[in-house]
Design an enzyme around this catalytic site. Structure first.
Site, short mmCIF file in Angstrom:
data_model
loop_
_atom_site.label_atom_id
_atom_site.label_comp_id
_atom_site.label_asym_id
_atom_site.label_seq_id
_atom_site.Cartn_x
_atom_site.Cartn_y
_atom_site.Cartn_z
N MET A 104 0.82 -1.20 0.00
CA MET A 104 0.00 0.00 0.00
C MET A 104 0.86 1.26 0.00
O MET A 104 2.07 1.19 0.25
CB MET A 104 -0.96 -0.01 1.19
CG MET A 104 -0.35 0.06 2.55
SD MET A 104 -1.63 0.01 3.83
CE MET A 104 -2.74 1.29 3.29
N CYS A 105 0.22 2.37 -0.32
CA CYS A 105 0.85 3.68 -0.32
C CYS A 105 1.98 3.71 -1.36
O CYS A 105 1.74 3.55 -2.55
CB CYS A 105 1.33 4.02 1.09
SG CYS A 105 1.81 5.74 1.35
N ALA A 106 3.22 3.88 -0.94
CA ALA A 106 4.36 3.89 -1.86
C ALA A 106 4.87 2.49 -2.16
O ALA A 106 5.59 2.29 -3.14
CB ALA A 106 5.50 4.73 -1.26
N TYR A 124 -0.59 5.42 -3.23
CA TYR A 124 -0.72 6.81 -2.83
C TYR A 124 -0.62 7.66 -4.11
O TYR A 124 0.29 7.44 -4.92
CB TYR A 124 0.40 7.18 -1.85
CG TYR A 124 0.19 8.50 -1.19
CD1 TYR A 124 -0.70 8.61 -0.13
CD2 TYR A 124 0.86 9.63 -1.63
CE1 TYR A 124 -0.91 9.84 0.49
CE2 TYR A 124 0.65 10.86 -1.01
CZ TYR A 124 -0.24 10.96 0.04
OH TYR A 124 -0.45 12.17 0.65
N SER A 151 -3.40 -0.99 -1.99
CA SER A 151 -4.28 0.00 -1.39
C SER A 151 -3.58 1.37 -1.41
O SER A 151 -2.38 1.46 -1.62
CB SER A 151 -4.64 -0.41 0.04
OG SER A 151 -5.63 0.43 0.58
#
Length: 186
Positions: A104-106, A124, A151
């Site tokens: 998730m994110c980066a 992200y 995510s």
């Protein structure tokens, strides 16, 4: 019992890691937190926002057969360290072949560096350009593409945890955790 490996490195996004661990454990998943062992890093890992988390095991001792999934929290510094770690890349490839990988994110950046990022993914929004991979979805909190789950970021971490629960443990367990945590927005 389902089991998930969650590796962290200095600079990881604390909210994402802890939310994932918490939601998965509430749903009955065994979660083991691994650290990247080197001369400067032990089992106490400093996150991006100054919070230290104690990991359970070294990534060097992990055997993929002991787990059903490997999931990476974000945070750029931690993501870069995970992406450059040969053992992490090797494990991601092993998991993608027969199990489930998530980020998730980066951290989808680390999936791309390991050659396991799916055709569709999310991350992200500010990480999209550096990940530089077709198939980005901005309209979903969680994207599942075969055995790759992604995510968006800190605000979607509990929703990601629920999606992992549903995948590994089932809808009934996921719904019980969702109701108990008042996560109607997921």
């Amino acid at each position: 019992m389902a089991s998930v490996l969650l590796p962290i490195a200095k600079g990881f996004e604390e909210l994402e890691a802890v939310a994932l661990i918490d939601v998965m454990r509430r749903g009955g998943i065994e979660v083991r937190v691994a650290y990247l062992e080197d001369e400067l890093q032990g089992d106490l890992v400093l996150g991006a926002n100054g919070i230290t988390v104690q990991a359970d095991t070294s990534i060097k001792t992990v055997i993929s057969d002991d787990f059903d999934m490997m999931v990476l929290p974000g945070g750029w510094e931690g993501t870069y360290a995970l992406a450059e770690n040969a053992r992490v890349r090797e494990l991601l490839q092993e998991f993608k072949a027969t199990k489930v990988v998530g980020a998730m994110c980066a951290a989808p950046y680390a999936l791309k560096k390991a050659g396991v990022l799916g055709n569709e993914y999310t991350c992200y929004p500010g990480a999209k350009e550096e990940i530089d991979h077709p198939g980005y979805r901005s309209d979903l909190k969680v994207v599942t593409d075969g055995n790759v789950m992604t995510s968006q970021g800190p605000g979607t971490a509990v929703c990601f945890g629920l999606a992992i629960l549903e995948r590994l443990v089932g809808k009934e367990s996921m719904q019980a955790v969702k109701d108990g945590m008042l996560l109607d927005y997921c």
